[in-house]
Write a protein that holds these residues in place. Sequence first.
Motif, short mmCIF file in Angstrom:
data_model
loop_
_atom_site.label_atom_id
_atom_site.label_comp_id
_atom_site.label_asym_id
_atom_site.label_seq_id
_atom_site.Cartn_x
_atom_site.Cartn_y
_atom_site.Cartn_z
N GLU A 73 49.70 -19.74 -22.74
CA GLU A 73 49.38 -19.51 -21.34
C GLU A 73 48.01 -18.84 -21.20
O GLU A 73 47.26 -19.11 -20.28
N LEU A 74 47.70 -17.92 -22.12
CA LEU A 74 46.39 -17.27 -22.09
C LEU A 74 45.28 -18.26 -22.40
O LEU A 74 44.22 -18.24 -21.77
N LEU A 75 45.51 -19.11 -23.37
CA LEU A 75 44.47 -20.04 -23.80
C LEU A 75 44.04 -21.00 -22.70
O LEU A 75 42.89 -21.39 -22.62
N ILE A 76 44.99 -21.36 -21.83
CA ILE A 76 44.66 -22.32 -20.77
C ILE A 76 44.41 -21.65 -19.42
O ILE A 76 44.10 -22.32 -18.44
N ALA A 77 44.56 -20.33 -19.39
CA ALA A 77 44.41 -19.62 -18.11
C ALA A 77 43.01 -19.76 -17.56
O ALA A 77 42.02 -19.66 -18.28
N ARG A 78 42.91 -20.01 -16.27
CA ARG A 78 41.63 -20.12 -15.60
C ARG A 78 41.47 -18.95 -14.64
O ARG A 78 42.22 -18.00 -14.64
N ARG A 79 40.49 -19.03 -13.79
CA ARG A 79 40.18 -17.94 -12.87
C ARG A 79 41.00 -18.06 -11.59
O ARG A 79 40.46 -18.25 -10.52
N THR A 80 42.29 -17.93 -11.72
CA THR A 80 43.17 -17.99 -10.55
C THR A 80 43.88 -16.64 -10.43
O THR A 80 45.02 -16.49 -10.83
N TYR A 81 43.15 -15.66 -9.91
CA TYR A 81 43.66 -14.31 -9.82
C TYR A 81 44.18 -14.03 -8.42
O TYR A 81 43.60 -14.49 -7.43
N PRO A 82 45.24 -13.24 -8.30
CA PRO A 82 45.63 -12.75 -6.98
C PRO A 82 44.47 -11.98 -6.36
O PRO A 82 43.75 -11.25 -7.06
N GLU A 83 44.27 -12.13 -5.07
CA GLU A 83 43.12 -11.51 -4.40
C GLU A 83 43.08 -10.01 -4.60
O GLU A 83 42.01 -9.42 -4.84
N ALA A 84 44.24 -9.36 -4.52
CA ALA A 84 44.27 -7.90 -4.67
C ALA A 84 43.81 -7.48 -6.06
O ALA A 84 43.11 -6.47 -6.23
N ILE A 85 44.18 -8.24 -7.08
CA ILE A 85 43.77 -7.93 -8.45
C ILE A 85 42.27 -8.15 -8.60
O ILE A 85 41.55 -7.31 -9.15
N GLU A 86 41.78 -9.28 -8.10
CA GLU A 86 40.37 -9.59 -8.25
C GLU A 86 39.49 -8.58 -7.52
O GLU A 86 38.48 -8.11 -8.05
N THR A 87 39.91 -8.20 -6.32
CA THR A 87 39.12 -7.24 -5.54
C THR A 87 39.05 -5.88 -6.21
O THR A 87 37.98 -5.28 -6.31
N ARG A 88 40.18 -5.43 -6.74
CA ARG A 88 40.22 -4.08 -7.32
C ARG A 88 39.60 -4.01 -8.71
O ARG A 88 38.88 -3.05 -9.02
N TYR A 89 39.85 -5.01 -9.54
CA TYR A 89 39.50 -4.88 -10.95
C TYR A 89 38.24 -5.63 -11.38
O TYR A 89 38.01 -5.82 -12.57
N THR A 90 37.43 -6.05 -10.42
CA THR A 90 36.11 -6.59 -10.76
C THR A 90 34.99 -5.70 -10.23
O THR A 90 33.82 -6.04 -10.37
N ARG A 91 35.33 -4.58 -9.63
CA ARG A 91 34.31 -3.66 -9.11
C ARG A 91 33.44 -3.11 -10.23
O ARG A 91 33.93 -2.78 -11.30
N MET A 92 32.16 -3.03 -9.94
CA MET A 92 31.19 -2.50 -10.91
C MET A 92 30.56 -1.22 -10.35
O MET A 92 30.36 -1.11 -9.14
N PRO A 93 30.22 -0.28 -11.21
CA PRO A 93 29.48 0.90 -10.72
C PRO A 93 28.16 0.48 -10.10
O PRO A 93 27.51 -0.46 -10.57
N ASN A 94 27.77 1.15 -9.03
CA ASN A 94 26.51 0.80 -8.34
C ASN A 94 25.29 0.95 -9.23
O ASN A 94 24.29 0.27 -9.03
N ASN A 95 25.37 1.82 -10.23
CA ASN A 95 24.21 2.07 -11.08
C ASN A 95 24.25 1.29 -12.39
O ASN A 95 23.59 1.67 -13.36
N THR A 96 25.04 0.21 -12.44
CA THR A 96 25.11 -0.58 -13.67
C THR A 96 23.73 -1.15 -14.01
O THR A 96 23.10 -1.81 -13.18
N ALA A 97 23.26 -0.89 -15.22
CA ALA A 97 21.92 -1.33 -15.62
C ALA A 97 21.85 -2.84 -15.78
O ALA A 97 22.82 -3.48 -16.22
N ALA A 98 20.70 -3.39 -15.46
CA ALA A 98 20.48 -4.84 -15.57
C ALA A 98 20.68 -5.31 -17.00
O ALA A 98 21.15 -6.42 -17.25
N ARG A 99 20.33 -4.46 -17.98
CA ARG A 99 20.46 -4.91 -19.36
C ARG A 99 21.91 -5.01 -19.81
O ARG A 99 22.23 -5.76 -20.73
N VAL A 100 22.81 -4.29 -19.16
CA VAL A 100 24.24 -4.44 -19.44
C VAL A 100 24.72 -5.80 -18.96
O VAL A 100 25.43 -6.52 -19.67
N VAL A 101 24.32 -6.18 -17.76
CA VAL A 101 24.69 -7.49 -17.21
C VAL A 101 24.07 -8.60 -18.06
O VAL A 101 24.72 -9.61 -18.36
#
Length: 203
Positions: A73-101
């Motif tokens: 299931e993991l191997l075939i999993a795509r980007r189909t996340y519940p909205e609440a999960i995606e909203t909460r757990y993709t947040r990045m710190p405002n000061n994230t350096a460009a070189r990290v990205v």
Amino acid sequence: EPVRPVNNTAEYQISLRRPAAALPAPWQPANVSGADTQNLTVSSQAGIHAASPLAAGTNYTVRSYQTDTDPRELLIARRTYPEAIETRYTRMPNNTAARVVSLSNDLTTEAVTPVQAACAVDDWLAANKTYAREPVEQSSASPVETFLFEQERGNAKLMASSMALLLRAQDIPVRYVTGYTAGEKHGSDTYAVRGVNAHAWTE
């Protein structure tokens, strides 16, 4: 609530040797009894926590969900996340350096699925950083950035934080988690979980 519906639970008897507010329990706890349950919170996000530490010698019983995971299931999993999960757990710190990205983009350039991206980041950390069990001295205002680009050694907190940030830079929901490893087995069904078993990882 469990991550997905399950019918099976297992029961565990736990005895605290030291006072604790974050209570050890096999994941994922469904309920707890035998202690001051009005003082306890059972959460699918944070496990079992007490409003104030329970005393050494406290005994309690935990029923935990038993899930049957299928690696396919993991191997075939795509980007189909519940909205609440995606909203909460993709947040990045405002000061994230460009070189990290930029590093995140480089590490995951050939990944098609989120699992492939996670494996690519994990492989890079394993190949380029040395895991240290003890705390690593650091006075940086951006500890993850400093670790990624200036340090060779990092403990579980730095490894997990780095993996979480690199994957969130790809809009993959990740959370930083702390807890305990399984501990040391004594007999057929008893484990001693000590402070040294404290750990951090990404989910």
